[in-house]
Design a protein around this motif. Sequence first.
Motif, PDB file in Angstrom:
ATOM      1  N   THR A  37      28.336   8.800 -27.441  1.00 48.94           N
ATOM      2  CA  THR A  37      28.244   9.019 -26.282  1.00 48.94           C
ATOM      3  C   THR A  37      27.820   7.748 -25.479  1.00 48.94           C
ATOM      4  OG1 THR A  37      26.023   9.893 -26.249  1.00 48.94           O
ATOM      5  CG2 THR A  37      27.675  11.514 -26.375  1.00 48.94           C
ATOM      6  N   GLY A  38      27.957   6.589 -26.094  1.00 48.44           N
ATOM      7  CA  GLY A  38      27.613   5.335 -25.357  1.00 48.44           C
ATOM      8  C   GLY A  38      26.160   4.866 -25.426  1.00 48.44           C
ATOM      9  N   ILE A  39      25.323   5.771 -26.089  1.00 45.43           N
ATOM     10  CA  ILE A  39      23.885   5.270 -26.243  1.00 45.43           C
ATOM     11  C   ILE A  39      23.962   4.597 -27.656  1.00 45.43           C
ATOM     12  CG2 ILE A  39      21.492   6.050 -26.202  1.00 45.43           C
ATOM     13  CD1 ILE A  39      23.079   6.568 -23.711  1.00 45.43           C
ATOM     14  N   ALA A  40      23.531   3.230 -27.722  1.00 40.92           N
ATOM     15  CA  ALA A  40      23.559   2.220 -28.722  1.00 40.92           C
ATOM     16  C   ALA A  40      22.889   2.935 -30.063  1.00 40.92           C
ATOM     17  CB  ALA A  40      23.288   1.015 -28.559  1.00 40.92           C
ATOM     18  N   GLN A  41      23.392   2.860 -30.968  1.00 41.20           N
ATOM     19  CA  GLN A  41      22.699   3.245 -32.475  1.00 41.20           C
ATOM     20  C   GLN A  41      22.312   2.277 -32.965  1.00 41.20           C
ATOM     21  OE1 GLN A  41      22.844   6.843 -32.728  1.00 41.20           O
ATOM     22  NE2 GLN A  41      23.263   6.533 -30.643  1.00 41.20           N
ATOM     23  N   MET A  42      22.516   0.822 -32.622  1.00 39.30           N
ATOM     24  CA  MET A  42      22.107  -0.331 -33.294  1.00 39.30           C
ATOM     25  C   MET A  42      21.242  -1.269 -32.527  1.00 39.30           C
ATOM     26  SD  MET A  42      24.768  -2.937 -35.207  1.00 39.30           S
ATOM     27  CE  MET A  42      25.384  -2.089 -36.684  1.00 39.30           C
ATOM     28  N   PRO A  43      20.343  -1.776 -32.962  1.00 39.73           N
ATOM     29  CA  PRO A  43      19.582  -2.784 -32.266  1.00 39.73           C
ATOM     30  C   PRO A  43      20.313  -3.852 -31.645  1.00 39.73           C
ATOM     31  CG  PRO A  43      18.149  -2.183 -33.956  1.00 39.73           C
ATOM     32  CD  PRO A  43      19.609  -1.520 -34.232  1.00 39.73           C
ATOM     33  N   GLY A  44      20.246  -4.183 -30.286  1.00 37.70           N
ATOM     34  CA  GLY A  44      20.781  -5.479 -29.644  1.00 37.70           C
ATOM     35  C   GLY A  44      22.450  -5.047 -29.498  1.00 37.70           C
ATOM     36  N   ALA A  45      22.935  -3.695 -29.760  1.00 36.23           N
ATOM     37  CA  ALA A  45      24.216  -3.389 -28.975  1.00 36.23           C
ATOM     38  C   ALA A  45      23.973  -2.808 -27.796  1.00 36.23           C
ATOM     39  CB  ALA A  45      24.871  -2.195 -30.178  1.00 36.23           C
ATOM     40  N   PRO A  46      24.666  -2.992 -26.797  1.00 35.13           N
ATOM     41  CA  PRO A  46      24.634  -2.617 -25.585  1.00 35.13           C
ATOM     42  C   PRO A  46      24.803  -1.082 -25.231  1.00 35.13           C
ATOM     43  CG  PRO A  46      26.223  -3.911 -25.293  1.00 35.13           C
ATOM     44  CD  PRO A  46      25.871  -4.071 -26.763  1.00 35.13           C
ATOM     45  N   ASN A  47      24.133  -0.433 -24.468  1.00 27.53           N
ATOM     46  CA  ASN A  47      24.798   0.846 -24.104  1.00 27.53           C
ATOM     47  C   ASN A  47      26.012   0.922 -23.231  1.00 27.53           C
ATOM     48  OD1 ASN A  47      22.524   2.193 -25.342  1.00 27.53           O
ATOM     49  ND2 ASN A  47      21.307   2.265 -23.437  1.00 27.53           N
ATOM     50  N   ALA A  89      37.786   2.926 -22.725  1.00 25.65           N
ATOM     51  CA  ALA A  89      36.877   2.506 -21.408  1.00 25.65           C
ATOM     52  C   ALA A  89      36.741   3.794 -20.598  1.00 25.65           C
ATOM     53  CB  ALA A  89      37.704   1.551 -20.750  1.00 25.65           C
ATOM     54  N   ARG A  90      37.663   4.642 -20.620  1.00 26.96           N
ATOM     55  CA  ARG A  90      37.489   5.824 -19.801  1.00 26.96           C
ATOM     56  C   ARG A  90      36.425   6.804 -20.570  1.00 26.96           C
ATOM     57  NH1 ARG A  90      41.383   6.880 -15.983  1.00 26.96           N
ATOM     58  NH2 ARG A  90      43.112   5.530 -15.888  1.00 26.96           N
ATOM     59  N   TRP A  91      36.526   7.081 -21.589  1.00 26.65           N
ATOM     60  CA  TRP A  91      35.589   7.872 -22.412  1.00 26.65           C
ATOM     61  C   TRP A  91      34.180   7.459 -22.228  1.00 26.65           C
ATOM     62  CZ3 TRP A  91      34.844  12.147 -25.003  1.00 26.65           C
ATOM     63  CH2 TRP A  91      33.799  12.389 -25.853  1.00 26.65           C
ATOM     64  N   TYR A  92      33.711   6.243 -22.243  1.00 18.80           N
ATOM     65  CA  TYR A  92      32.474   5.611 -22.199  1.00 18.80           C
ATOM     66  C   TYR A  92      32.127   5.726 -20.605  1.00 18.80           C
ATOM     67  CZ  TYR A  92      31.727   4.452 -26.995  1.00 18.80           C
ATOM     68  OH  TYR A  92      31.376   4.670 -28.384  1.00 18.80           O
ATOM     69  N   SER A  93      32.939   5.333 -19.752  1.00 16.49           N
ATOM     70  CA  SER A  93      32.600   5.279 -18.413  1.00 16.49           C
ATOM     71  C   SER A  93      32.268   6.610 -17.910  1.00 16.49           C
ATOM     72  CB  SER A  93      33.785   4.614 -17.529  1.00 16.49           C
ATOM     73  OG  SER A  93      34.857   5.625 -17.462  1.00 16.49           O
ATOM     74  N   ALA A  94      32.923   7.670 -18.470  1.00 18.14           N
ATOM     75  CA  ALA A  94      32.548   9.046 -18.167  1.00 18.14           C
ATOM     76  C   ALA A  94      31.274   9.757 -18.909  1.00 18.14           C
ATOM     77  CB  ALA A  94      33.886  10.148 -18.338  1.00 18.14           C
ATOM     78  N   GLN A  95      30.779   9.065 -19.633  1.00 17.93           N
ATOM     79  CA  GLN A  95      29.525   9.469 -20.271  1.00 17.93           C
ATOM     80  C   GLN A  95      28.227   9.271 -19.449  1.00 17.93           C
ATOM     81  OE1 GLN A  95      29.845  11.343 -23.049  1.00 17.93           O
ATOM     82  NE2 GLN A  95      31.974  10.686 -22.738  1.00 17.93           N
ATOM     83  N   ALA A  96      27.364  10.155 -19.712  1.00 12.42           N
ATOM     84  CA  ALA A  96      25.981  10.001 -18.690  1.00 12.42           C
ATOM     85  C   ALA A  96      25.245   9.029 -19.262  1.00 12.42           C
ATOM     86  CB  ALA A  96      25.168  11.135 -18.624  1.00 12.42           C
ATOM     87  N   PRO A  97      24.590   7.925 -18.328  1.00 12.85           N
ATOM     88  CA  PRO A  97      24.032   6.735 -18.980  1.00 12.85           C
ATOM     89  C   PRO A  97      22.563   7.210 -19.443  1.00 12.85           C
ATOM     90  CG  PRO A  97      24.114   6.486 -16.601  1.00 12.85           C
ATOM     91  CD  PRO A  97      24.915   7.883 -17.168  1.00 12.85           C
ATOM     92  N   ALA A  98      22.115   6.454 -20.371  1.00 15.68           N
ATOM     93  CA  ALA A  98      20.718   6.647 -20.981  1.00 15.68           C
ATOM     94  C   ALA A  98      19.419   6.759 -19.942  1.00 15.68           C
ATOM     95  CB  ALA A  98      20.155   5.850 -22.087  1.00 15.68           C
ATOM     96  N   VAL A  99      18.605   7.894 -19.947  1.00 13.82           N
ATOM     97  CA  VAL A  99      17.630   7.968 -19.123  1.00 13.82           C
ATOM     98  C   VAL A  99      16.224   7.084 -19.657  1.00 13.82           C
ATOM     99  CG1 VAL A  99      15.954   9.473 -17.869  1.00 13.82           C
ATOM    100  CG2 VAL A  99      18.365  10.169 -18.309  1.00 13.82           C
ATOM    101  N   GLN A 100      15.780   6.312 -18.750  1.00 11.68           N
ATOM    102  CA  GLN A 100      14.859   5.481 -19.523  1.00 11.68           C
ATOM    103  C   GLN A 100      13.543   6.064 -19.320  1.00 11.68           C
ATOM    104  OE1 GLN A 100      14.381   1.423 -17.810  1.00 11.68           O
ATOM    105  NE2 GLN A 100      16.427   1.023 -18.321  1.00 11.68           N
TER     106      GLN A 100
END
Length: 103
Positions: A37-47, A89-100
């Motif tokens: 869902t676009g929330i990074a699983q690996m340290p250093g990888a961007p959401n 690109a369409r998939w990831y742009s449609a996902q909800a960003p991570a809430v900090q």
Amino acid sequence: MRLVLLAALLAAALPAFAAGSNRPARLGLCAACHGETGIAQMPGAPNLAGQRLDYLRNALAQYRDGRRDVAVMRAAIGPVSAAELDALARWYSAQAPAVQAQP
């Protein structure tokens, strides 16, 4: 050696992530590091969740074409077609960003 290991990991993850009908067929390539869902699983990888569609399309094309020189991304994205890049690109742009989390 790292690239070979990463390629094997990505190839193994692909069928599990591509099972859903609305998911891009190549989602496993990205999900191994950036999360399904676009929330990074690996340290250093961007959401990637919630990023602008045009930004993601352009960035993916630049990784594939070598204009952004990141070996891991080039290896993962190199064999992906323009239509597949667009679907990702369409998939990831449609996902909800991570809430900090709030302190």
